[in-house]
Design a protein around this motif. Structure first.
Motif, PDB file in Angstrom:
ATOM      1  N   ASN A  43      -8.588 -13.444  -3.697  1.00  0.00           N
ATOM      2  CA  ASN A  43      -8.622 -13.196  -2.261  1.00  0.00           C
ATOM      3  C   ASN A  43      -9.151 -11.785  -2.055  1.00  0.00           C
ATOM      4  O   ASN A  43      -8.479 -10.805  -2.384  1.00  0.00           O
ATOM      5  N   LEU A  44     -10.359 -11.671  -1.519  1.00  0.00           N
ATOM      6  CA  LEU A  44     -11.019 -10.372  -1.406  1.00  0.00           C
ATOM      7  C   LEU A  44     -10.269  -9.440  -0.462  1.00  0.00           C
ATOM      8  O   LEU A  44     -10.168  -8.233  -0.722  1.00  0.00           O
ATOM      9  N   MET A  45      -9.740  -9.970   0.632  1.00  0.00           N
ATOM     10  CA  MET A  45      -9.035  -9.136   1.595  1.00  0.00           C
ATOM     11  C   MET A  45      -7.813  -8.480   0.949  1.00  0.00           C
ATOM     12  O   MET A  45      -7.603  -7.267   1.071  1.00  0.00           O
ATOM     13  N   ASP A  46      -7.002  -9.259   0.269  1.00  0.00           N
ATOM     14  CA  ASP A  46      -5.809  -8.706  -0.374  1.00  0.00           C
ATOM     15  C   ASP A  46      -6.189  -7.692  -1.448  1.00  0.00           C
ATOM     16  O   ASP A  46      -5.544  -6.644  -1.596  1.00  0.00           O
ATOM     17  N   ALA A  47      -7.248  -7.986  -2.201  1.00  0.00           N
ATOM     18  CA  ALA A  47      -7.679  -7.068  -3.252  1.00  0.00           C
ATOM     19  C   ALA A  47      -8.170  -5.748  -2.652  1.00  0.00           C
ATOM     20  O   ALA A  47      -7.903  -4.669  -3.194  1.00  0.00           O
ATOM     21  N   VAL A  48      -8.854  -5.824  -1.519  1.00  0.00           N
ATOM     22  CA  VAL A  48      -9.333  -4.610  -0.843  1.00  0.00           C
ATOM     23  C   VAL A  48      -8.163  -3.745  -0.387  1.00  0.00           C
ATOM     24  O   VAL A  48      -8.168  -2.515  -0.557  1.00  0.00           O
ATOM     25  N   LEU A  49      -7.151  -4.367   0.183  1.00  0.00           N
ATOM     26  CA  LEU A  49      -5.994  -3.614   0.674  1.00  0.00           C
ATOM     27  C   LEU A  49      -5.236  -2.951  -0.474  1.00  0.00           C
ATOM     28  O   LEU A  49      -4.792  -1.805  -0.365  1.00  0.00           O
ATOM     29  N   VAL A  50      -5.089  -3.659  -1.593  1.00  0.00           N
ATOM     30  CA  VAL A  50      -4.423  -3.069  -2.755  1.00  0.00           C
ATOM     31  C   VAL A  50      -5.251  -1.901  -3.294  1.00  0.00           C
ATOM     32  O   VAL A  50      -4.717  -0.830  -3.620  1.00  0.00           O
ATOM     33  N   ALA A  51      -6.567  -2.092  -3.390  1.00  0.00           N
ATOM     34  CA  ALA A  51      -7.444  -1.031  -3.895  1.00  0.00           C
ATOM     35  C   ALA A  51      -7.407   0.195  -2.989  1.00  0.00           C
ATOM     36  O   ALA A  51      -7.407   1.335  -3.469  1.00  0.00           O
ATOM     37  N   ALA A  52      -7.373  -0.030  -1.671  1.00  0.00           N
ATOM     38  CA  ALA A  52      -7.298   1.087  -0.726  1.00  0.00           C
ATOM     39  C   ALA A  52      -5.996   1.862  -0.895  1.00  0.00           C
ATOM     40  O   ALA A  52      -5.965   3.097  -0.801  1.00  0.00           O
ATOM     41  N   LEU A  53      -4.922   1.149  -1.177  1.00  0.00           N
ATOM     42  CA  LEU A  53      -3.615   1.798  -1.351  1.00  0.00           C
ATOM     43  C   LEU A  53      -3.578   2.645  -2.615  1.00  0.00           C
ATOM     44  O   LEU A  53      -3.128   3.807  -2.592  1.00  0.00           O
ATOM     45  N   ILE A  54      -4.069   2.097  -3.727  1.00  0.00           N
ATOM     46  CA  ILE A  54      -3.986   2.848  -4.983  1.00  0.00           C
ATOM     47  C   ILE A  54      -4.985   4.009  -5.013  1.00  0.00           C
ATOM     48  O   ILE A  54      -4.853   4.911  -5.862  1.00  0.00           O
ATOM     49  N   ALA A  55      -5.945   4.023  -4.092  1.00  0.00           N
ATOM     50  CA  ALA A  55      -6.916   5.122  -4.048  1.00  0.00           C
ATOM     51  C   ALA A  55      -6.416   6.318  -3.245  1.00  0.00           C
ATOM     52  O   ALA A  55      -7.036   7.386  -3.299  1.00  0.00           O
ATOM     53  N   VAL A  56      -5.328   6.163  -2.507  1.00  0.00           N
ATOM     54  CA  VAL A  56      -4.818   7.265  -1.680  1.00  0.00           C
ATOM     55  C   VAL A  56      -4.564   8.525  -2.504  1.00  0.00           C
ATOM     56  O   VAL A  56      -4.922   9.634  -2.075  1.00  0.00           O
ATOM     57  N   PRO A  57      -3.950   8.437  -3.708  1.00  0.00           N
ATOM     58  CA  PRO A  57      -3.773   9.662  -4.502  1.00  0.00           C
ATOM     59  C   PRO A  57      -5.095  10.358  -4.843  1.00  0.00           C
ATOM     60  O   PRO A  57      -5.142  11.590  -4.947  1.00  0.00           O
ATOM     61  N   ILE A  58      -6.165   9.588  -5.017  1.00  0.00           N
ATOM     62  CA  ILE A  58      -7.473  10.195  -5.294  1.00  0.00           C
ATOM     63  C   ILE A  58      -7.942  11.006  -4.089  1.00  0.00           C
ATOM     64  O   ILE A  58      -8.457  12.123  -4.228  1.00  0.00           O
TER      65      ILE A  58
END
Length: 549
Positions: free
Chosen positions: A58-73
């Motif tokens: 599911n691309l939408m869910d994967a995008v949201l997870v990726a956006a979350l884990i990128a916050v520390p960057i």
């Protein structure tokens, strides 16, 4: 040398001239260069293709997870640019907080990445943007001229004219180089920001047209188009239903695998959200750098998330992801399936279907799409020139590479060098694309992760040194996120296939990374030995201070 002369020589390291750069940029430029680096257009044009390989995700869910884990960057790069606002930032952070050797590794990895892109991006600009855009425009509006241009300039078509591709790609590189050299940074940035606005406008129009058309209207338009081209369903259905069923049965029903959805997130992070780093390349050129960088980084990141969610949502609801998988697989990139459209389906062409033959609306989408890779070409000039300048100021590169034009305040030597490399290599890429691109695709992914990892460790070190637990935590989390993502994408066959990695190009990549690690050691310690022997200057002393502003 006498003790007095030695002291004078060593002090000369610290008595350097200013960099020659000028603080002309503000929050808007910080915002625009970061969004250019992220590139929602080309990134999601890519993700709509590689979704095929991550079956059932599911691309939408994967995008949201990726956006979350990128916050520390985002936090890491914002903090580092505020704490150490110098152009060539990633090199400066690692060289001042870890060790000069690690700084050289970070800079060398980023510069090697940019050099590869300098050769490949002009080719992509022509064959993945200009060609497919004209091809879709011509097919939808029955414009034979545009269709012919599309056939001559689109990757995968047997009629692809390599000479035309080289000519256009070389001209684009030369124009970008000249504009950047002859214009002052602020004026050049205004032009480049205008191109970014065109890219965003094209994406907004694409989302709006598809949303207005709705799923039913899109299905009808696609079926009518293919019927007019002579398509007949083998079982009495429609083109849309046949392709959707083919996509679902061949590549897994969209959203049917939670596991693959979670595994897709590191790939999206690595190819999209991880690149929220661009203001750090030119941090020394911002007025009120703390405010400009914080605003630019945060607003551009939020907008990048908004665009990615909007694009995925409208394709889910209107186009249908099973149909998208099927129709992309039927294009010239892949084999099999019911029947291929007369143009390459994707983020540019499918929204054009929703324009109802309106040339003005199609033109906005087309112009927006051709800015995708053009802006990345320009970004490469920024990155390479600032790193070359920083290396030269620290006496790791020849002094002429820190030359800055007095009239335009532009570090033109680095721009000329990178442009020349791109101009020389681009014909080889064009005529032998797969032979050149395939061995280096792994490096395009892996080299930036080395630099980001070292920057994260630099923030961790800064937090420990200044007793700031938040910095330490952000640096540690950023390092873990980057390292884990790199591990998954390089080791999992599922993600490796999606990214285009093979055992062969991974081996080439590892050899290249090892060469950078060993070569950086030889270069740094060799330069230190040379300067100490020839002039009595220990360049290691330079790394105890920030480079000139």
């Amino acid at each position: 040398m006498t003790p007095g002369a030695s002291t004078t020589a060593e002090k000369s390291v610290f008595a350097r001239k200013s960099s020659g750069l000028v603080k002309e940029l503000g929050a808007f430029e910080s915002f625009s260069i970061n969004l250019i680096s992220l590139g929602p257009g080309p990134a999601f044009g890519l993700f709509f293709t590689i979704l095929l390989f991550v079956t059932g995700a599911n691309l939408m869910d994967a995008v949201l997870v990726a956006a979350l884990i990128a916050v520390p960057i985002v936090i890491t790069y914002t903090v580092m640019a505020v704490e150490m606002p110098r152009s060539g930032g990633e090199y400066v952070y690692s060289s001042r907080l870890l060790h000069p050797y690690f700084g050289f590794v970070a800079g060398a990895a980023r510069m090697m990445n940019v050099i590869i892109y300098a050769a490949i991006l002009p080719y992509w600009f022509v064959t993945f943007s200009v060609g497919p855009g004209f091809g879709a425009w011509g097919a939808i509006t029955n414009n034979a001229t545009f269709t012919n241009w599309g056939n001559l300039l689109s990757y995968g078509f047997p009629s692809l004219n390599n000479l035309y591709v080289v000519i256009i790609g070389e001209l684009v590189t030369i124009v970008a180089m000249v504009l950047y050299i002859v214009l002052k940074p602020r004026l050049a940035f205004n032009i480049f920001s205008a191109l970014l606005i065109l890219e965003l406008l094209g994406l907004i129009v694409s989302v709006a047209l598809l949303g207005y058309m709705g799923h039913g209207g899109f299905v009808t338009t696609v079926n009518n188009l293919m019927t007019s081209q002579g398509y007949v369903s083998p079982d009495g259905g429609t083109y849309y239903s046949d392709v959707s069923n083919y996509g679902s049965s061949t590549f897994g029903g969209y959203g049917s695998s939670v596991t693959n959805t979670l595994l897709f997130a590191p790939l999206i992070f690595a190819f999209y959200f991880m690149f929220t780093t661009a203001p750090n390349y030119i941090a020394g050129e911002f007025r009120r750098s703390s405010r400009s960088i914080r605003l630019g980084m945060s607003i551009s990141y939020v907008l990048a998330v908004v665009f990615s969610v909007a694009l995925v949502f409208v394709f889910e609801q209107v186009v249908g992801m099973n149909f998208l998988n099927g129709v992309v697989a039927n294009s010239f990139y892949f084999l099999g399936g019911p029947s291929a459209m007369s143009f390459s389906p994707g983020l540019t062409s499918l929204p054009m279907l929703a324009a109802g033959g309106n040339n003005f609306a199609i033109g906005i989408i087309f112009v927006g799409s051709i800015t995708w890779y053009l802006l990345w070409i320009i970004l490469g000039l920024y990155i390479f020139s600032r790193y070359a300048l920083s290396f030269s100021l620290d006496r790791l590169f020849p002094r002429f590479m820190s030359t800055v034009s007095r009239s335009t305040h532009s570090p033109y030597v680095g721009i000329l060098i990178l442009s020349a490399i791109g101009l020389v290599l681009m014909p080889f890429v064009t005529y032998y694309y797969l032979d050149i691109y395939t061995p280096f695709v792994f490096l395009l992914f892996f080299l930036p992760m080395i630099t980001v990892s070292l920057t994260a460790l630099a923030l961790l070190r800064l937090g420990l040194k200044d007793h700031k637990p938040v910095y330490t935590l952000a640096g540690a989390v950023s390092f873990v996120v980057t390292a884990v993502s790199a591990y998954y994408v390089t080791t999992l066959p599922l993600l490796g296939a999606a990214a285009g990695f093979t055992s062969s190009n991974k081996q080439t990549g590892y050899i290249a990374v090892l060469a950078i690690l060993l070569g950086s050691a030889v270069w740094y310690f060799g330069a230190r030995w040379y300067h100490k022997r020839s002039s009595g200057i220990d360049i290691a002393l330079a790394f105890r201070e920030l480079p000139p502003d």
